[in-house]
Design a protein around this motif. Structure first.
Motif, PDB file in Angstrom:
ATOM      1  N   ILE A 179       0.818  -1.214   0.000  1.00 31.62           N
ATOM      2  CA  ILE A 179       0.000   0.000   0.000  1.00 31.62           C
ATOM      3  C   ILE A 179       0.850   1.262   0.000  1.00 31.62           C
ATOM      4  CG2 ILE A 179      -1.517   1.345   1.505  1.00 31.62           C
ATOM      5  CD1 ILE A 179      -2.772  -0.896  -0.413  1.00 31.62           C
ATOM      6  N   ILE A 180       1.991   1.240   0.650  1.00 27.43           N
ATOM      7  CA  ILE A 180       2.856   2.416   0.632  1.00 27.43           C
ATOM      8  C   ILE A 180       3.303   2.715  -0.799  1.00 27.43           C
ATOM      9  CG2 ILE A 180       5.132   3.278   1.289  1.00 27.43           C
ATOM     10  CD1 ILE A 180       3.029   3.618   3.446  1.00 27.43           C
ATOM     11  N   SER A 181       3.629   1.674  -1.563  1.00 29.27           N
ATOM     12  CA  SER A 181       4.000   1.888  -2.961  1.00 29.27           C
ATOM     13  C   SER A 181       2.840   2.475  -3.756  1.00 29.27           C
ATOM     14  CB  SER A 181       4.464   0.574  -3.596  1.00 29.27           C
ATOM     15  OG  SER A 181       5.724   0.200  -3.104  1.00 29.27           O
ATOM     16  N   VAL A 182       1.626   2.001  -3.495  1.00 26.94           N
ATOM     17  CA  VAL A 182       0.452   2.536  -4.188  1.00 26.94           C
ATOM     18  C   VAL A 182       0.261   4.011  -3.846  1.00 26.94           C
ATOM     19  CG1 VAL A 182      -2.061   2.376  -4.402  1.00 26.94           C
ATOM     20  CG2 VAL A 182      -0.683   0.286  -4.333  1.00 26.94           C
ATOM     21  N   ALA A 183       0.393   4.351  -2.563  1.00 24.34           N
ATOM     22  CA  ALA A 183       0.221   5.745  -2.142  1.00 24.34           C
ATOM     23  C   ALA A 183       1.277   6.641  -2.784  1.00 24.34           C
ATOM     24  CB  ALA A 183       0.289   5.838  -0.614  1.00 24.34           C
ATOM     25  N   VAL A 184       2.507   6.157  -2.877  1.00 23.76           N
ATOM     26  CA  VAL A 184       3.574   6.911  -3.539  1.00 23.76           C
ATOM     27  C   VAL A 184       3.221   7.137  -5.005  1.00 23.76           C
ATOM     28  CG1 VAL A 184       5.949   6.724  -4.367  1.00 23.76           C
ATOM     29  CG2 VAL A 184       5.434   6.256  -1.974  1.00 23.76           C
ATOM     30  N   LEU A 214       5.633  24.270 -12.211  1.00 27.81           N
ATOM     31  CA  LEU A 214       6.614  23.530 -11.409  1.00 27.81           C
ATOM     32  C   LEU A 214       6.311  23.678  -9.928  1.00 27.81           C
ATOM     33  CD1 LEU A 214       9.931  24.343 -13.312  1.00 27.81           C
ATOM     34  CD2 LEU A 214       8.760  22.134 -13.205  1.00 27.81           C
ATOM     35  N   LYS A 215       5.868  24.865  -9.528  1.00 27.01           N
ATOM     36  CA  LYS A 215       5.539  25.089  -8.120  1.00 27.01           C
ATOM     37  C   LYS A 215       4.297  24.309  -7.692  1.00 27.01           C
ATOM     38  CE  LYS A 215       7.787  29.582  -7.549  1.00 27.01           C
ATOM     39  NZ  LYS A 215       7.596  31.024  -7.253  1.00 27.01           N
ATOM     40  N   ILE A 216       3.409  24.030  -8.638  1.00 26.14           N
ATOM     41  CA  ILE A 216       2.260  23.174  -8.326  1.00 26.14           C
ATOM     42  C   ILE A 216       2.714  21.728  -8.125  1.00 26.14           C
ATOM     43  CG2 ILE A 216       0.143  22.166  -9.293  1.00 26.14           C
ATOM     44  CD1 ILE A 216      -0.347  24.869 -10.669  1.00 26.14           C
ATOM     45  N   ALA A 217       3.642  21.279  -8.954  1.00 25.87           N
ATOM     46  CA  ALA A 217       4.135  19.895  -8.848  1.00 25.87           C
ATOM     47  C   ALA A 217       4.997  19.687  -7.605  1.00 25.87           C
ATOM     48  CB  ALA A 217       4.931  19.528 -10.097  1.00 25.87           C
ATOM     49  N   LEU A 218       5.691  20.718  -7.163  1.00 23.97           N
ATOM     50  CA  LEU A 218       6.688  20.571  -6.101  1.00 23.97           C
ATOM     51  C   LEU A 218       6.154  19.942  -4.817  1.00 23.97           C
ATOM     52  CD1 LEU A 218       9.497  21.012  -4.926  1.00 23.97           C
ATOM     53  CD2 LEU A 218       8.852  23.394  -4.444  1.00 23.97           C
ATOM     54  N   PRO A 219       5.069  20.445  -4.206  1.00 25.72           N
ATOM     55  CA  PRO A 219       4.616  19.829  -2.951  1.00 25.72           C
ATOM     56  C   PRO A 219       4.162  18.384  -3.124  1.00 25.72           C
ATOM     57  CG  PRO A 219       3.027  21.447  -3.742  1.00 25.72           C
ATOM     58  CD  PRO A 219       4.255  21.606  -4.582  1.00 25.72           C
ATOM     59  N   ARG A 220       3.709  18.027  -4.319  1.00 23.53           N
ATOM     60  CA  ARG A 220       3.298  16.643  -4.572  1.00 23.53           C
ATOM     61  C   ARG A 220       4.532  15.735  -4.597  1.00 23.53           C
ATOM     62  NH1 ARG A 220      -1.453  17.892  -9.134  1.00 23.53           N
ATOM     63  NH2 ARG A 220      -2.301  19.689  -7.986  1.00 23.53           N
ATOM     64  N   LEU A 221       5.603  16.209  -5.200  1.00 26.99           N
ATOM     65  CA  LEU A 221       6.848  15.439  -5.202  1.00 26.99           C
ATOM     66  C   LEU A 221       7.442  15.371  -3.800  1.00 26.99           C
ATOM     67  CD1 LEU A 221       8.454  16.834  -8.485  1.00 26.99           C
ATOM     68  CD2 LEU A 221       7.225  14.664  -8.174  1.00 26.99           C
ATOM     69  N   GLU A 222       7.283  16.417  -3.034  1.00 27.16           N
ATOM     70  CA  GLU A 222       7.786  16.416  -1.656  1.00 27.16           C
ATOM     71  C   GLU A 222       7.082  15.359  -0.818  1.00 27.16           C
ATOM     72  OE1 GLU A 222       8.441  19.564   2.069  1.00 27.16           O
ATOM     73  OE2 GLU A 222       7.260  20.146   0.317  1.00 27.16           O
ATOM     74  N   ILE A 374      13.103  14.571  -5.801  1.00 31.64           N
ATOM     75  CA  ILE A 374      13.343  13.235  -6.361  1.00 31.64           C
ATOM     76  C   ILE A 374      14.614  12.646  -5.771  1.00 31.64           C
ATOM     77  CG2 ILE A 374      13.695  11.918  -8.484  1.00 31.64           C
ATOM     78  CD1 ILE A 374      12.176  14.136  -9.965  1.00 31.64           C
ATOM     79  N   LYS A 375      15.628  13.493  -5.604  1.00 33.36           N
ATOM     80  CA  LYS A 375      16.868  13.045  -4.977  1.00 33.36           C
ATOM     81  C   LYS A 375      16.622  12.616  -3.537  1.00 33.36           C
ATOM     82  CE  LYS A 375      20.860  13.987  -2.556  1.00 33.36           C
ATOM     83  NZ  LYS A 375      20.990  14.292  -1.103  1.00 33.36           N
ATOM     84  N   LEU A 376      15.826  13.374  -2.782  1.00 36.38           N
ATOM     85  CA  LEU A 376      15.523  13.012  -1.396  1.00 36.38           C
ATOM     86  C   LEU A 376      14.741  11.702  -1.334  1.00 36.38           C
ATOM     87  CD1 LEU A 376      14.567  16.445   0.214  1.00 36.38           C
ATOM     88  CD2 LEU A 376      16.716  15.166   0.436  1.00 36.38           C
ATOM     89  N   PHE A 377      13.854  11.503  -2.294  1.00 37.57           N
ATOM     90  CA  PHE A 377      13.138  10.226  -2.361  1.00 37.57           C
ATOM     91  C   PHE A 377      14.132   9.081  -2.490  1.00 37.57           C
ATOM     92  CE2 PHE A 377      11.571   6.699  -4.823  1.00 37.57           C
ATOM     93  CZ  PHE A 377      10.404   6.354  -4.160  1.00 37.57           C
ATOM     94  N   ARG A 378      15.131   9.258  -3.349  1.00 38.14           N
ATOM     95  CA  ARG A 378      16.117   8.197  -3.555  1.00 38.14           C
ATOM     96  C   ARG A 378      17.008   8.020  -2.330  1.00 38.14           C
ATOM     97  NH1 ARG A 378      15.987   9.785  -9.864  1.00 38.14           N
ATOM     98  NH2 ARG A 378      14.676   8.022 -10.456  1.00 38.14           N
TER      99      ARG A 378
END
Length: 467
Positions: A179-184, A214-222, A374-378
Motif C-alpha cells: 500500500i505504501i508503494s500505491v500511495a507513492v 513547477l511550483k504546483i508539482a513541487l509539494p506533490r513530489l515532496e 526526487i533526490k531526497l526520495f532516492r
C-alpha cells in the motif's frame, strides 16, 4: 519502493516544422489524478461465473497455503479461456489473479519450490499477458498498481484508507508494504499533469507559467518521499526479508533460492522454460517518467563520461522497461521525444544567454527544488533498502522461521533479491560497509541505487545559473 528507469533525453520531433504533440495521459492508460494507478480503483473481482474458480482460490489463498493444499487445488482447476475478459479492468484483474496464484504456487510450500507452472495457470496467464503486453510473471503492476482498493470509497488515497486486495503471506506487513508503494504512485502521479502543462508553456515561451506549474508539482513530489518513509511504521524488516521477499522473486538467476533452471510453463510453447525478473519497484513507470521530464539521465558505470557519444543508458534500467505494461512504456517513449524543461532553462541561463534575470533564477530554483525532492526520495529509498535487505541479509532468519531460510552457496556471500524496497546506510555509517548484494537484475544493489541518486542530483541547473 520505488526506483528509476533509464532514458536518454531526445529533442522534440520535427516534421514539416510542426512539433510532435505532447502526450495525453489517458491515451496511455494513465490518469491525470492517480498517474499509473487506476482511477478510481482497480476492479476488485471478476463477476463472470466462468471465472469463479480463480476467484474462489483467491478467497482462500492464505488458508490453502497454510494447510499446504494450494497446489492440489490449483492442479484441479479447469483450463479457462480469456475470451470473456472484454474490458481493461477485467484483463488487469485476471493478470493479477494469475500472477499471485502462480507465485504462491511456486514459493508457498516452504523449501519445496515448484519447478513448473501447471497448465490451468500457465496457459491463460501467457494469454492475458500477451493482451496487456507484459511478461507472465509477478510484476510491480500486478502486485501493486492493480492490487488495492479503497476502504471508504468517499475517502482519501492516504495509506490508512487503502488495502491490498490480495497478499501472499496474509500478513499486515505485506499489506502495508504494497500500500505504501500505491500511495507513492498516486501522489507522484498527480504531478504528471502540471508537469505536462509546464512543458506546453515552454513551447509558448511562457516563462512565468512554466515556473508556476513547477511550483504546483513541487509539494506533490515532496510528499512522495515522506510517504515512502512511512514504510517503517507497519512493515517489520525481518518479516519482509524472510517471509514476503521470496514470493516476489522471479525465475531468473534464482538458483540460490531453489530455481536453478527457471520455470517450466506447462502447455505454453511446448512447455517452454522461462527466466524472468521478479517484482521490483524498478518496474514502476512513475520515476522513469519524472527522469525524462526533468532530464535526469542514468548511464552504465563503464560509460565514457567524457564523451556523450559513448554514453550507454543503464542496462538494468532499460531491462526494467520490459516488465511495465505496454501502454505505460508507450508514454515513456512519447515523453522522451518531447521533454523540454531542462533544455529550456539552460537556453535561458546558459553561457550563450545574457545574464540570468530574476525570473529565470526563480524558474531554475523551482526546477532544482523538484529535482531535489526526487533526490531526497532516492535517499529514503536507500535507507529502506538498508534496513529491509542489507541488514537482514547479514542475519539468519529468526528462530522457528526455517521455512523461509534462503539457500545460498556456502562459498558465496548471501544473495538478496531486491523487489520493491530500498536500502539505508544513514544509520551508523552502514552504507559504506555493506557486502555486495544483488538485485533482481543481477547488479550490485547499493552502488546501483547510489548511482541513481547521484545522477539525479547532477541534473540540477543551479551551477549553470551561478556562472
Amino acid at each position: 519502493m520505488l526506483a528509476t528507469s533509464a532514458t536518454t533525453l531526445a529533442p522534440p520531433d520535427q516534421k514539416n516544422g510542426d512539433q510532435l504533440p505532447l502526450p495525453v495521459l489517458e491515451n496511455y492508460d494513465v490518469s491525470s489524478r492517480n498517474g499509473f494507478v487506476p482511477f478510481p480503483q482497480p476492479l476488485p473481482r471478476l463477476t463472470q461465473a466462468y471465472y469463479q474458480p480463480w476467484e474462489e482460490i483467491m478467497d482462500q489463498l492464505n488458508s490453502l497455503m497454510d494447510s499446504r493444499q494450494l497446489r492440489s487445488r490449483v492442479d484441479q482447476l479447469p483450463l479457462l479461456n480469456i475470451g470473456q475478459l472484454k474490458t481493461g479492468p477485467e484483463q488487469k484483474r485476471a493478470y493479477t489473479l494469475l500472477c499471485i496464484m502462480a507465485h504462491s504456487y511456486v514459493w508457498g510450500s516452504g523449501l519445496d519450490i515448484a519447478q513448473s507452472i501447471p497448465e490451468p495457470l500457465a496457459v491463460p496467464w501467457q494469454a492475458i499477458a500477451d493482451v496487456i503486453d507484459i511478461p507472465p510473471v509477478l510484476s510491480y503492476a500486478g502486485n501493486n498498481l492493480w492490487n488495492w482498493k479503497l476502504k471508504d470509497l468517499n475517502g482519501s488515497y492516504d495509506p490508512e484508507n487503502l488495502i491490498a486486495l490480495s497478499t501472499m503471506t496474509g500478513t499486515s506487513d505485506e499489506d502495508w508494504f504494497d500500500i505504501i508503494s500505491v500511495a507513492v504512485e498516486i501522489e507522484g502521479g498527480s504531478a504528471l499533469q502540471p508537469l505536462l502543462e509546464a512543458m506546453q508553456a515552454v513551447r509558448a515561451d511562457g516563462l512565468q507559467e512554466v515556473t508556476d506549474k513547477l511550483k504546483i508539482a513541487l509539494p506533490r513530489l515532496e510528499r512522495v518521499g515522506k510517504l515512502l518513509a512511512r514504510m517503517f511504521e507497519n512493515c517489520e524488516p525481518a518479516v519482509f526479508y524472510w517471509k514476503i521477499r521470496k514470493f516476489l522473486s522471479g525465475s531468473e538467476n534464482m538458483a540460490a533460492l531453489g530455481l536453478p533452471n527457471g520455470l517450466e510453463y506447462k502447455g505454453v510453447n511446448n512447455n517452454e522454460r522461462k527466466h524472468y525478473m521478479g517484482a521490483t519497484a524498478g518496474q514502476s513507470s512513475l520515476f522513469p517518467a519524472l527522469d525524462i521530464i526533468f532530464g535526469i539521465e542514468h548511464y552504465n558505470a563503464s560509460s565514457d563520461n567524457n564523451n556523450s557519444k559513448n554514453k550507454a543508458p543503464n542496462a538494468l534500467l532499460v531491462k526494467m522497461r520490459e516488465f511495465m505494461p505496454g501502454s505505460h512504456r508507450g508514454l515513456l517513449d512519447h515523453l522522451a521525444k518531447v521533454a523540454n524543461l531542462r533544455p529550456y532553462i539552460l537556453s535561458k541561463s546558459g553561457p550563450d544567454s545574457k545574464s540570468a534575470s530574476e525570473a529565470v533564477k526563480e524558474l531554475a530554483a523551482a526546477f532544482d527544488a523538484c529535482v531535489h525532492q526526487i533526490k531526497l526520495f532516492r535517499d529514503t529509498h536507500i535507507q529502506v533498502v538498508t534496513r529491509y535487505i542489507m541488514t537482514q541479509a547479514r542475519r539468519g532468519p529468526p528462530e522457528g522461521w526455517e521455512d523461509y531460510r534462503v539457500k545460498t552457496d556456502k562459498l558465496q556471500r548471501p544473495v538478496a533479491v531486491a523487489n520493491g524496497s530500498g536500502v539505508d546506510k544513514a544509520q551508523k555509517g552502514e552504507e559504506e560497509d555493506e557486502p555486495a548484494i544483488q538485485g533482481t537484475g543481477g547488479s550490485d544493489l547499493m552502488p546501483f541505487l547510489k548511482n541513481n541518486r547521484d545522477d539525479t542530483n547532477a541534473a540540477k541547473v543551479e551551477s549553470v545559473i551561478k556562472k
